[in-house]
Design a protein around this motif. Structure first.
Motif, PDB file in Angstrom:
ATOM      1  N   GLU A  41       0.912  -1.150  -0.050  1.00  0.00           N
ATOM      2  CA  GLU A  41       0.089  -0.026   0.091  1.00  0.00           C
ATOM      3  C   GLU A  41       0.781   1.305  -0.093  1.00  0.00           C
ATOM      4  OE1 GLU A  41      -2.758  -0.253   3.125  1.00  0.00           O
ATOM      5  OE2 GLU A  41      -3.792  -1.906   2.304  1.00  0.00           O
ATOM      6  N   THR A  42       1.946   1.239   0.887  1.00  0.00           N
ATOM      7  CA  THR A  42       2.768   2.259   0.694  1.00  0.00           C
ATOM      8  C   THR A  42       3.487   2.525  -0.525  1.00  0.00           C
ATOM      9  OG1 THR A  42       3.061   2.074   3.398  1.00  0.00           O
ATOM     10  CG2 THR A  42       4.548   3.573   2.069  1.00  0.00           C
ATOM     11  N   TRP A  43       4.085   1.540  -1.156  1.00  0.00           N
ATOM     12  CA  TRP A  43       4.595   1.573  -2.292  1.00  0.00           C
ATOM     13  C   TRP A  43       3.725   2.170  -3.371  1.00  0.00           C
ATOM     14  CZ3 TRP A  43       9.450   1.335  -4.278  1.00  0.00           C
ATOM     15  CH2 TRP A  43       9.628   1.130  -5.650  1.00  0.00           C
ATOM     16  N   GLU A  44       2.344   1.680  -3.479  1.00  0.00           N
ATOM     17  CA  GLU A  44       1.586   2.329  -4.573  1.00  0.00           C
ATOM     18  C   GLU A  44       1.357   3.610  -4.102  1.00  0.00           C
ATOM     19  OE1 GLU A  44      -1.614  -0.517  -4.064  1.00  0.00           O
ATOM     20  OE2 GLU A  44      -0.697  -2.206  -5.030  1.00  0.00           O
ATOM     21  N   TRP A  45       1.086   4.234  -2.981  1.00  0.00           N
ATOM     22  CA  TRP A  45       0.833   5.539  -2.580  1.00  0.00           C
ATOM     23  C   TRP A  45       1.948   6.413  -2.957  1.00  0.00           C
ATOM     24  CZ3 TRP A  45       3.191   9.132   0.702  1.00  0.00           C
ATOM     25  CH2 TRP A  45       2.406  10.216   1.124  1.00  0.00           C
ATOM     26  N   LEU A  46       3.295   6.208  -2.761  1.00  0.00           N
ATOM     27  CA  LEU A  46       4.435   6.790  -3.387  1.00  0.00           C
ATOM     28  C   LEU A  46       4.437   6.600  -4.866  1.00  0.00           C
ATOM     29  CD1 LEU A  46       7.109   5.267  -0.800  1.00  0.00           C
ATOM     30  CD2 LEU A  46       6.372   7.537  -0.956  1.00  0.00           C
ATOM     31  N   LYS A  47       4.155   5.466  -5.518  1.00  0.00           N
ATOM     32  CA  LYS A  47       4.208   5.477  -7.179  1.00  0.00           C
ATOM     33  C   LYS A  47       3.482   6.336  -7.831  1.00  0.00           C
ATOM     34  CE  LYS A  47       4.366   2.237 -10.768  1.00  0.00           C
ATOM     35  NZ  LYS A  47       4.530   0.876 -11.247  1.00  0.00           N
ATOM     36  N   ALA A  48       2.155   6.479  -7.171  1.00  0.00           N
ATOM     37  CA  ALA A  48       0.944   7.459  -7.503  1.00  0.00           C
ATOM     38  C   ALA A  48       1.534   9.075  -7.418  1.00  0.00           C
ATOM     39  CB  ALA A  48      -0.026   7.405  -6.645  1.00  0.00           C
ATOM     40  N   ARG A  49       2.680   9.260  -6.555  1.00  0.00           N
ATOM     41  CA  ARG A  49       3.214  10.487  -6.475  1.00  0.00           C
ATOM     42  C   ARG A  49       4.442  10.650  -7.097  1.00  0.00           C
ATOM     43  NH1 ARG A  49      -0.621   9.101  -3.641  1.00  0.00           N
ATOM     44  NH2 ARG A  49      -2.004  10.567  -2.593  1.00  0.00           N
ATOM     45  N   ASN A  50       4.813   9.585  -7.769  1.00  0.00           N
ATOM     46  CA  ASN A  50       6.047   9.678  -8.431  1.00  0.00           C
ATOM     47  C   ASN A  50       7.340   9.710  -7.673  1.00  0.00           C
ATOM     48  OD1 ASN A  50       5.090   9.306 -10.976  1.00  0.00           O
ATOM     49  ND2 ASN A  50       4.759  11.443 -11.314  1.00  0.00           N
TER      50      ASN A  50
END
Length: 177
Positions: free
Chosen positions: A73-82
């Motif tokens: 979840e944290t990785w996906e949140w970071l990826k959404a923000r580049n």
């Protein structure tokens, strides 16, 4: 320089004016001291690094850790923000494990209660799980603040909305039922 020749004093870390987020600098048009990385059109996203085996290990009580879920979840949140490339994966692992251990301690508190029997006096004392939960929660918050600070200072898009830290209590409550 002190009279004895040692270098003491000076500015303390964390003092002075707070840094503005990159988004605010971009909106104001003041890019002095800001590093803005160009985003090419053909940018390919990275796949999430594999979750380490120790984060998937089955616990002594037979339950699984939620660390892989928190990590994802944290990785996906970071990826959404580049920002997935600028946050150290070890920091993500530290955050995910601290959340997982905190939840594990909260489960133990629910199962065994807040009090324990002192080993030498036999009197009631605070359960060790309470202190461990507080320590893991402190570690979890410190790791999250580091991650969030990196995103705040380097994200060129708005970073508002829900974040993985908001879901921690929901995960804890869902494990109870």
């Amino acid at each position: 320089m002190a009279k004895d020749g040692t270098a003491r004093g000076g500015p303390r870390p964390g003092t002075g004016p707070k840094r503005k987020p990159l988004v605010e600098k971009l909106e104001a048009g003041n890019l002095e001291g800001a590093t803005v990385f160009p985003i090419p059109d053909d940018l390919e996203g990275w796949d999430m690094p594999p979750v380490k085996e120790y984060m998937k290990a089955r616990q002594k009580n037979g339950k699984d850790l939620v660390a892989p879920q928190i990590y994802k979840e944290t990785w996906e949140w970071l990826k959404a923000r580049n920002c997935e490339k600028i946050v150290n994966p070890q920091l993500l692992e530290e955050y995910a494990m601290a959340v997982s251990r905190w939840i594990q301690c909260e489960d133990a508190i629910s199962e065994f209660g807040f009090l324990a029997k002192h080993p030498t006096t036999g009197m009631a004392t605070t359960s060790p799980y309470v202190n461990m939960a507080q320590n893991f929660q402190k570690q979890m918050n410190n790791a999250w603040y580091q991650i969030y600070q990196i995103v705040r200072e380097n994200c060129s898009v708005a970073y508002s909305g829900p974040n993985p830290q908001d879901n921690v209590m929901e995960i804890l409550l869902n494990r109870k039922g």
